[in-house]
Scaffold this active site. Structure first.
Site, PDB file in Angstrom:
ATOM      1  CE1 TYR A 117       3.948  36.260  -4.530  1.00  0.00           C
ATOM      2  CE2 TYR A 117       2.833  34.796  -6.198  1.00  0.00           C
ATOM      3  CZ  TYR A 117       3.834  35.033  -5.559  1.00  0.00           C
ATOM      4  OH  TYR A 117       5.320  34.726  -5.510  1.00  0.00           O
ATOM      5  CG  PHE A 133       7.301  36.233 -26.456  1.00  0.00           C
ATOM      6  CD1 PHE A 133       8.511  35.505 -25.803  1.00  0.00           C
ATOM      7  CD2 PHE A 133       6.621  36.975 -25.615  1.00  0.00           C
ATOM      8  CE1 PHE A 133       8.732  35.936 -24.796  1.00  0.00           C
ATOM      9  CE2 PHE A 133       6.948  37.285 -24.502  1.00  0.00           C
ATOM     10  CZ  PHE A 133       8.197  36.829 -24.045  1.00  0.00           C
ATOM     11  NE  ARG A 141       3.325  23.696 -12.935  1.00  0.00           N
ATOM     12  CZ  ARG A 141       4.104  24.702 -13.563  1.00  0.00           C
ATOM     13  NH1 ARG A 141       3.812  24.622 -14.809  1.00  0.00           N
ATOM     14  NH2 ARG A 141       4.799  25.570 -12.924  1.00  0.00           N
ATOM     15  NE  ARG A 188       7.881  28.168  -3.181  1.00  0.00           N
ATOM     16  CZ  ARG A 188       8.804  27.346  -3.744  1.00  0.00           C
ATOM     17  NH1 ARG A 188      10.034  27.647  -3.310  1.00  0.00           N
ATOM     18  NH2 ARG A 188       8.635  26.378  -4.617  1.00  0.00           N
TER      19      ARG A 188
END
Length: 374
Positions: free
Chosen positions: A170, A287, A217, A227
């Site tokens: 997932y 980034f 979290r 969910r």
């Protein structure tokens, strides 16, 4: 009073937050050269939906900034469809399976979302227009990654996360594939060498780490809307139902379950440090690095913290800005990782079932995170 005490305990963060609020961010975020309404709208949507991501994307060099902006918005649009629990499975599954095709359909948009980020679906025609303006070498990256993400997200709408292998799968679809796409974009731009994306295991580790951190979290937020992304293989050792972890009488078991998942996430840190050591371009390094240090700080805040099961656990705004300012080279990132691993190490409870394993992985990653460590 508690807020004041917290600020006084972190004076550097208070200074950096004030600097940021007074416009200091303008020195690291270049002025956008937006020569079209559609481009301007895309950055508006990016700032509305991306938060930290919006800042780090706009800090990228001009050659890749807009490509990554559009890539982010397309992936965020798919994620919005997946997350919106008011859209029926009969509607969202075929949308996700065909989502990549909408990039080539100028009029396509979706008006049936109630998600907070619904504007990127309602005005997807603007985003797809900007996609079609990109050079073919970048469009090819979207064509490679987006169908895989859409099919993967659709698959897990009908499949629960049972095993640890399912959890990795997932996370592969949810975030890790995006990092494969980003490495392809940066290589295609010639700002980075092709080697940056050739070691797939290293690239995927960045995505796995972020996605697992978010899943850990967001336990409480996800439970509120129905969910579930924590793997049954782990939580079933501590409760009959995942939702039972939030019950006060189960809080010790809940924390032990979470700690076990955090340790799994920390296994990705060595690969992350190896990957970052190979990045040459400064804006691309920032980034990548900023997201990773934000994640390790979040895991340190969550570790052994029962508040995760009652509400949101977030790092402080001043802390986040300080991390953004500091994570500009590999030695600084190692020092940050070292700091938060130390924090976790000192919170390891002696009676936790995974305490020995926690100490082993933290010590191992710790040594690599030391200045000069490998």
């Amino acid at each position: 009073m508690e807020v004041l005490k917290e600020w006084l305990g972190h004076p550097k963060e208070l200074y950096n937050l004030a600097w940021f609020k007074m416009g200091g961010y303008k020195t690291v975020v270049p002025k956008m050269d937006q020569d079209a309404l559609s481009q301007s709208l895309c950055y508006k949507y990016l700032n509305q939906t991306g938060r930290t991501a919006a800042l780090v994307i706009q800090m990228l060099d001009k050659e890749v900034r807009h490509v990554v902006c559009i890539f982010y918005l397309v992936l965020r649009a798919m994620d919005t469809v997946e997350d919106d629990m008011t859209i029926s499975l009969e509607t969202k599954i075929p949308i996700l399976q065909k989502f990549h095709s909408y990039l080539y359909q100028p009029e396509w948009r979706f008006m049936g979302s109630n998600d907070k980020d619904k504007q990127i679906l309602e005005d997807f025609s603007t985003i797809s227009l900007e996609f079609r303006k990109l050079d073919k070498v970048y469009q090819d990256v979207f064509a490679d990654i987006c169908p895989k993400v859409g099919l993967g997200l659709a698959k897990f709408l009908e499949k629960e996360v049972e095993s640890m292998k399912d959890w990795d799968t997932y996370c592969y679809y949810g975030t890790a594939l995006a990092f494969i796409g980003l490495s392809q974009i940066f290589s295609a731009s010639k700002l980075e060498d092709p080697v940056i994306g050739q070691d797939v295991e290293l690239v995927l580790s960045l995505g796995f780490f972020l996605q697992k951190t978010n899943i850990i979290r967001d336990y409480h937020e996800d439970q509120l809307v129905g969910r579930e992304f924590w793997p049954r293989e782990v939580w079933s050792k501590y409760a009959k139902k995942l939702s039972d972890l939030a019950k006060p009488e189960n809080i010790n078991k809940a924390v032990q379950c979470m700690n076990e998942l955090i340790i799994n996430a920390l296994h990705h840190v060595p690969n992350i440090l190896t990957f970052l050591s190979r990045v040459k371009n400064q804006s691309i390094f920032n980034f990548y690095a900023i997201a990773q240090v934000m994640a390790i700080a979040t895991l340190a805040a969550c570790y052994n913290n029962p508040q995760v099961f009652q509400g949101a656990v977030k790092i402080r705004k001043g802390q986040a800005i300080t991390l953004m300012m500091d994570a500009t080279n590999i030695q600084a990132v190692k020092a940050i990782m070292f700091q938060y691993l130390e924090e976790i190490y000192h919170k390891i409870p002696s009676m936790d079932p995974s305490s020995t394993r926690t100490q082993q992985i933290v010590t191992s990653v710790h040594s690599m995170s030391m200045p000069g460590g490998r």
